[in-house]
Design a protein around this motif. Structure first.
Motif, PDB file in Angstrom:
ATOM      1  N   TYR A   1       8.862   3.716  19.002  1.00  0.00           N
ATOM      2  CA  TYR A   1       9.325   2.556  18.246  1.00  0.00           C
ATOM      3  C   TYR A   1      10.446   1.770  18.922  1.00  0.00           C
ATOM      4  CZ  TYR A   1       6.411   4.103  14.405  1.00  0.00           C
ATOM      5  OH  TYR A   1       5.327   4.454  13.641  1.00  0.00           O
ATOM      6  N   GLY A   2      11.050   2.295  19.976  1.00  0.00           N
ATOM      7  CA  GLY A   2      11.942   1.492  20.780  1.00  0.00           C
ATOM      8  C   GLY A   2      13.346   1.321  20.245  1.00  0.00           C
ATOM      9  N   ALA A   3      13.961   0.165  20.610  1.00  0.00           N
ATOM     10  CA  ALA A   3      15.380  -0.082  20.344  1.00  0.00           C
ATOM     11  C   ALA A   3      15.677  -0.125  18.854  1.00  0.00           C
ATOM     12  CB  ALA A   3      15.810  -1.396  21.007  1.00  0.00           C
ATOM     13  N   GLY A   4      16.910   0.266  18.502  1.00  0.00           N
ATOM     14  CA  GLY A   4      17.362   0.175  17.131  1.00  0.00           C
ATOM     15  C   GLY A   4      16.918   1.313  16.241  1.00  0.00           C
ATOM     16  N   THR A   5      16.314   2.366  16.824  1.00  0.00           N
ATOM     17  CA  THR A   5      15.845   3.492  16.001  1.00  0.00           C
ATOM     18  C   THR A   5      16.646   4.755  16.295  1.00  0.00           C
ATOM     19  OG1 THR A   5      14.100   4.044  17.606  1.00  0.00           O
ATOM     20  CG2 THR A   5      13.518   2.548  15.825  1.00  0.00           C
ATOM     21  N   LEU A   6      17.963   4.597  16.429  1.00  0.00           N
ATOM     22  CA  LEU A   6      18.814   5.769  16.632  1.00  0.00           C
ATOM     23  C   LEU A   6      18.709   6.733  15.461  1.00  0.00           C
ATOM     24  CD1 LEU A   6      20.447   3.213  18.022  1.00  0.00           C
ATOM     25  CD2 LEU A   6      22.208   4.943  18.301  1.00  0.00           C
ATOM     26  N   GLY A   7      18.623   6.185  14.257  1.00  0.00           N
ATOM     27  CA  GLY A   7      18.561   7.023  13.070  1.00  0.00           C
ATOM     28  C   GLY A   7      17.160   7.204  12.542  1.00  0.00           C
ATOM     29  N   GLY A   8      16.294   6.195  12.720  1.00  0.00           N
ATOM     30  CA  GLY A   8      14.947   6.286  12.205  1.00  0.00           C
ATOM     31  C   GLY A   8      14.287   4.923  12.142  1.00  0.00           C
ATOM     32  N   ALA A   9      13.158   4.869  11.437  1.00  0.00           N
ATOM     33  CA  ALA A   9      12.401   3.628  11.287  1.00  0.00           C
ATOM     34  C   ALA A   9      11.801   3.581   9.888  1.00  0.00           C
ATOM     35  CB  ALA A   9      11.310   3.521  12.350  1.00  0.00           C
ATOM     36  N   ILE A  10      11.706   2.375   9.346  1.00  0.00           N
ATOM     37  CA  ILE A  10      11.125   2.156   8.024  1.00  0.00           C
ATOM     38  C   ILE A  10       9.968   1.178   8.174  1.00  0.00           C
ATOM     39  CG2 ILE A  10      11.529   1.247   5.701  1.00  0.00           C
ATOM     40  CD1 ILE A  10      14.468   2.059   6.027  1.00  0.00           C
ATOM     41  N   ARG A  11       8.805   1.550   7.626  1.00  0.00           N
ATOM     42  CA  ARG A  11       7.602   0.722   7.766  1.00  0.00           C
ATOM     43  C   ARG A  11       7.106   0.267   6.391  1.00  0.00           C
ATOM     44  NH1 ARG A  11       2.997   3.490  10.422  1.00  0.00           N
ATOM     45  NH2 ARG A  11       2.455   1.452  11.303  1.00  0.00           N
ATOM     46  N   TYR A  12       6.946  -1.059   6.240  1.00  0.00           N
ATOM     47  CA  TYR A  12       6.278  -1.616   5.067  1.00  0.00           C
ATOM     48  C   TYR A  12       4.796  -1.783   5.425  1.00  0.00           C
ATOM     49  CZ  TYR A  12      10.985  -3.229   3.604  1.00  0.00           C
ATOM     50  OH  TYR A  12      12.312  -3.322   3.242  1.00  0.00           O
ATOM     51  N   LEU A  13       3.918  -1.104   4.713  1.00  0.00           N
ATOM     52  CA  LEU A  13       2.483  -1.226   4.947  1.00  0.00           C
ATOM     53  C   LEU A  13       1.865  -2.023   3.808  1.00  0.00           C
ATOM     54  CD1 LEU A  13       1.552   0.120   7.570  1.00  0.00           C
ATOM     55  CD2 LEU A  13       3.385   1.458   6.532  1.00  0.00           C
ATOM     56  N   LEU A  14       1.483  -3.273   4.086  1.00  0.00           N
ATOM     57  CA  LEU A  14       0.898  -4.138   3.070  1.00  0.00           C
ATOM     58  C   LEU A  14      -0.555  -3.745   2.815  1.00  0.00           C
ATOM     59  CD1 LEU A  14       2.204  -7.576   4.421  1.00  0.00           C
ATOM     60  CD2 LEU A  14       3.321  -6.062   2.787  1.00  0.00           C
ATOM     61  N   LYS A  15      -1.041  -4.024   1.613  1.00  0.00           N
ATOM     62  CA  LYS A  15      -2.442  -3.768   1.314  1.00  0.00           C
ATOM     63  C   LYS A  15      -3.315  -4.711   2.139  1.00  0.00           C
ATOM     64  CE  LYS A  15      -1.901  -1.813  -3.306  1.00  0.00           C
ATOM     65  NZ  LYS A  15      -2.234  -1.928  -4.758  1.00  0.00           N
ATOM     66  N   GLN A  16      -4.371  -4.180   2.715  1.00  0.00           N
ATOM     67  CA  GLN A  16      -5.229  -4.943   3.602  1.00  0.00           C
ATOM     68  C   GLN A  16      -6.363  -5.619   2.831  1.00  0.00           C
ATOM     69  OE1 GLN A  16      -4.797  -5.364   7.164  1.00  0.00           O
ATOM     70  NE2 GLN A  16      -2.821  -4.774   6.255  1.00  0.00           N
ATOM     71  N   PRO A  17      -6.855  -6.752   3.335  1.00  0.00           N
ATOM     72  CA  PRO A  17      -8.021  -7.389   2.706  1.00  0.00           C
ATOM     73  C   PRO A  17      -9.218  -6.430   2.688  1.00  0.00           C
ATOM     74  CG  PRO A  17      -6.982  -8.865   4.289  1.00  0.00           C
ATOM     75  CD  PRO A  17      -6.336  -7.533   4.472  1.00  0.00           C
TER      76      PRO A  17
ATOM     77  N   ASP B   1       0.833  -1.197   0.000  1.00  0.00           N
ATOM     78  CA  ASP B   1       0.000   0.000   0.000  1.00  0.00           C
ATOM     79  C   ASP B   1       0.875   1.257   0.000  1.00  0.00           C
ATOM     80  OD1 ASP B   1      -2.654   1.336   0.298  1.00  0.00           O
ATOM     81  OD2 ASP B   1      -1.735   2.018   2.180  1.00  0.00           O
ATOM     82  N   ARG B   2       1.872   1.272   0.888  1.00  0.00           N
ATOM     83  CA  ARG B   2       2.816   2.392   0.935  1.00  0.00           C
ATOM     84  C   ARG B   2       3.982   2.020   1.835  1.00  0.00           C
ATOM     85  NH1 ARG B   2      -1.205   3.507   4.507  1.00  0.00           N
ATOM     86  NH2 ARG B   2      -0.586   4.168   6.614  1.00  0.00           N
ATOM     87  N   MET B   3       5.027   2.827   1.732  1.00  0.00           N
ATOM     88  CA  MET B   3       6.153   2.733   2.647  1.00  0.00           C
ATOM     89  C   MET B   3       6.294   4.059   3.374  1.00  0.00           C
ATOM     90  SD  MET B   3       9.135   0.529   0.859  1.00  0.00           S
ATOM     91  CE  MET B   3       9.963   0.513   2.457  1.00  0.00           C
ATOM     92  N   GLU B   4       6.530   3.996   4.661  1.00  0.00           N
ATOM     93  CA  GLU B   4       6.739   5.193   5.460  1.00  0.00           C
ATOM     94  C   GLU B   4       8.155   5.152   6.039  1.00  0.00           C
ATOM     95  OE1 GLU B   4       2.063   5.520   6.906  1.00  0.00           O
ATOM     96  OE2 GLU B   4       3.661   5.430   8.414  1.00  0.00           O
TER      97      GLU B   4
END
Length: 799
Positions: A147-163, A134-137
């Protein structure tokens, strides 16, 4: 492009006139009345317009992904200001770097781990093939509170198309393409099907995709039979070469199979649940590296390796499998929305590499065996469970809030072995081994538990001014149990039961904070100021401590400062604005940032045995600007552009960064990312043949040079900047579309990353040349993919 250093002011002016990019662009679509329609994003844990979100976020929707032929995360990065991913061909994990925050070399598998990736609501370390998306953020900057650990620089989200609950629909797609320098034809074929099982209540969505990318790197000097064939024949005698070596064309091929099955249940108007299973398998035939112009003058192979040829002695295949089962439930409680996200994921990896050069470096005596070749068999497994519960307030009054809890448990296992075929027999045999010719083995088990409570509180001080405070309280425990052995040296290793295991544990707790203030002017411009923090957990390296007196034979052990490493943190100060002009036909967004990085974790190696470990390297800073814009002009034209500048450097000395008494100093530039990035795109649309739409897209991405190690020290080098252009034309009908495209339009050849350094080819500038320079082939470069020409067809249907 030798240099690429436009000024910030010039770039800002260019962005306003030439307009937007598929970054803030990708967040948006074009409506019939020639306005930019902003799409909704959920990165703040609330649904809202991207232009109204007071943070630095880029969203690429399915249309943009299709227009620019974006197929993976490396392609995405070229369109996101501040994000750098050096393409390493898929066989090796490509480093993900935000705002230049990286202290590792740009070597194989040198991902600094400063950016977390999510599939939906679940953290999953994966480079996902972009199908049925659907989109990437992409969230730029530390995201520690939500978003917690491992996001010192940022975060990448894969948003799949929903049913979809109210429609039966689907699509089939095909892609045929050809890559310069490759003898084979590539292809990608996919199918998607969505149907309600119970109208407006229960629906299922399934997708299957297969991607086959042919290789373009030829392994020119692979041995006929490891341990028997001579890897260094008389290179002036073709018969001697043919009797011992073989050429494997297009060795770095890539095959990716991706599948997904989702079931969505809307029990009533207040409860919505989605059960999702995702699977991806990646198979790679070899590395995308070449020794073109890297071999020393003393090498017998000097001048024999072309731009797309590799001199490795054995093939280097690799395979990775990921799967994820997730359950996401949303319930409207009236005063708040309750969200539960549960995820069970697993990862399996196996691979082989040419290890000959590294073993020569440890001991030159290996060269006494004329047929000597070293190769690895490395395997790894990972199982992960994640659970997050959060409440998000629903009220329309001045006060809003988010509160949640998070739990994560991860089990890791790795088994790495080095083999030297034929060496046991050459040395006269009689050496007991758990497996013949096993030269080195290291086995590691680790368990990680992390838990946290987090929340944000926002308050509207006036109709135009909002303030948000956020916090996260966390703790973690890590236990690592590992052991290693060198059977051919010790001579007393006949079973895994004899492997001496060492346990190292680490734990810590802490807190992270966030402050955001944003003001919306009467003109509609949104200005915001953010202070945010991010962190990454520490741990133990799981290597046995060195004895007081070192033995004469080879030993792998950790000195006192090599046994474990501390967590590292970032603090980000950011000032930005988002604006719309000329009746919403132009968007122009910009942000200034300053990030302080403390106790930066870096990849290093032990003094004894050269085993890979993690260490801390002091502090660093990155400051700069990011700009993105999009505009519609005339009747048929859309343009988009982005620019990013990041000055990233150490802010204190790191005296042991490259080994004892071999370090870097305050002010040294950080490696792996360019200081300047630019992208520009142009789109033309025209109705043709009465009811068809013609769309022509041009895109250009560019970056300045990259250095391979901090401060250009320790035999580092500068990789020249370059630009890539894409061109495509698509005709869209009622239910179908056909596209022809050219990626890397001008067939640009450039180095994207490096494997090892010049000293391995006997070209050291520090006096640290490796042994037997005529045999050293491990020093190599990753390259851009040659020009690719293809044709796509997609058919959509509704029943």
């Amino acid at each position: 492009m030798k240099q690429f250093k436009p000024s910030i002011i010039a770039c800002a002016i260019a962005a306003q006139f030439f307009t937007a990019h598929h970054t803030v662009a990708a967040e948006q679509q074009i409506t019939a009345n020639k306005e930019i329609e902003t799409i909704e994003v959920t990165a703040t844990r609330r649904s809202g317009s991207i232009q109204d979100a007071p943070l630095n976020i880029t969203a690429l929707d399915g249309d943009v992904i299709s227009d620019q032929n974006i197929g993976n995360l490396e392609d995405v990065a070229r369109w996101v200001p501040g994000l750098t991913i050096s393409d390493q061909g898929g066989r090796e994990g490509s480093p993900i770097i935000v705002r230049g925050l990286n202290t590792n070399s740009s070597d194989r598998g040198s991902d600094g781990g400063t950016v977390a990736t999510y599939v939906g609501e679940i953290p999953l370390n994966i480079s996902l093939r972009l199908t049925d998306i659907d989109r990437m953020e992409v969230l730029i900057g530390p995201q520690g509170t939500l978003y917690g650990a491992g996001t010192l620089g940022g975060a990448i989200r894969y948003l799949l198309k929903q049913p979809q609950l109210d429609i039966t629909e689907g699509s089939v797609s095909g892609d045929i393409f050809s890559i310069n320098e490759s003898d084979d034809t590539g292809g990608e074929f996919g199918a998607v099907f969505n149907t309600p099982l119970i109208d407006d209540v229960l629906a299922v969505r399934a997708s299957l995709n297969y991607y086959n990318k042919p290789g373009y790197i030829d392994y020119k000097y692979a041995v006929q039979e490891p341990g028997v064939s001579n890897p260094n024949p008389d290179f002036t005698n073709q018969n001697d070469i043919d009797n011992n070596l073989r050429r494997v064309n297009d060795a770095n091929d890539e095959k990716i199979t991706t599948g997904r099955l989702s079931v969505r249940w809307q029990a009533n108007e207040n409860v919505d649940a989605t059960l999702n299973y995702f699977y991806q398998k990646q198979e790679h035939g070899g590395n995308s590296t070449t020794q073109y112009n890297t071999l020393a003058d003393s090498s017998a192979l000097k001048g024999t390796i072309g731009r797309y040829e590799n001199a490795a002695r054995v093939l280097e295949p690799g395979e990775q499998e990921n799967d994820l089962l997730s359950l996401e439930v949303k319930a409207d409680l009236g005063f708040a929305e309750l969200v539960s996200a549960s995820g069970w994921s697993s990862y399996e990896q196996s691979g082989q590499r040419d290890q000959t050069d590294l073993l020569y470096d440890i001991w030159t005596g290996y060269a006494d065996f004329p047929a000597f070749v070293g190769q690895t068999l490395d395997t790894a497994d990972r199982d992960n469970f994640t659970q997050e519960l959060r409440l998000v307030s629903n009220s329309d009054n001045a006060l809003n809030w988010i509160v949640g809890v998070y739990y994560n448990k991860q089990d890791n296992f790795s088994d790495d072995r080095e083999y030297t075929p034929g060496l046991t027999e050459f040395w006269g045999g009689g050496i007991p081994n758990v497996q013949e010719d096993l030269e080195y083995i290291v086995i590691s088990n680790s368990k990680i538990k992390e838990q946290a409570v987090f929340g944000e509180v926002g308050y509207s001080l006036t109709e135009q001014l909002d303030v948000t405070l956020g916090a996260r309280l966390y703790e973690y425990d890590i236990s690592t149990n590992s052991g290693s052995a060198t059977p051919l040296y010790s001579g007393d290793f006949s079973s895994l039961d004899q492997l001496e295991m060492e346990n190292v544990s680490a734990n810590d707790s802490g807190n992270l904070f966030k402050f955001n203030a944003n003001y919306k002017f009467e003109s509609g411009m949104l200005a915001y100021f953010t202070v945010s923090e991010g962190f990454r957990i520490g741990g133990g390296n799981g290597i046995a401590p060195c004895p007081d007196v070192l033995p004469e034979q080879q030993i792998v052990c950790a000195l006192a400062n090599e046994e474990d490493y501390e967590p590292d943190t970032t603090v980000n100060y950011e000032l930005g604005f988002k604006s719309s002009w000329f009746k919403n036909s132009l968007h122009f967004n910009a942000a200034l940032f300053n990030v302080d990085w403390k106790d930066a974790q870096v990849g290093s190696s032990t003094v004894n045995g050269q085993e890979l470990i993690t260490a801390n390297a002091g502090s660093a800073n990155s400051k700069g600007v990011e700009i993105s814009s999009r505009a519609i002009f005339a009747d048929n034209w859309t343009a988009y552009a982005t620019y990013a500048y990041a000055k990233a450097e150490l802010t204190e000395d790191a005296p042991d960064l490259f080994g004892i008494n071999n370090g870097a100093v305050n002010g040294d530039r950080l490696p792996g990312a360019p200081e300047h990035q630019f992208s520009f795109g142009l789109r033309y649309e025209q109705d043709i043949m009465d009811d068809k739409l013609l769309s022509v897209n041009y895109g250009m991405t560019a970056q300045s040079d990259v250095i391979t190690k901090v401060g250009l020290r320790d035999d580092a080098e500068t990789l020249a900047g370059y630009s890539l252009s894409n061109l495509s034309a698509r005709i869209t009908g009622d239910m179908w579309s056909a596209t022809i495209y050219v990626d890397n339009l001008f067939d640009k050849y450039a180095f994207t990353s490096v494997r090892r350094d010049k000293s391995w080819a006997g070209m050291s500038q520090t006096g640290d040349n490796k042994a037997l320079p005529e045999l050293q082939r491990v020093y190599a470069h990753y390259t851009t993919t040659p020009r690719t020409i293809g044709m796509k067809f997609t058919y959509n249907f509704e029943l």
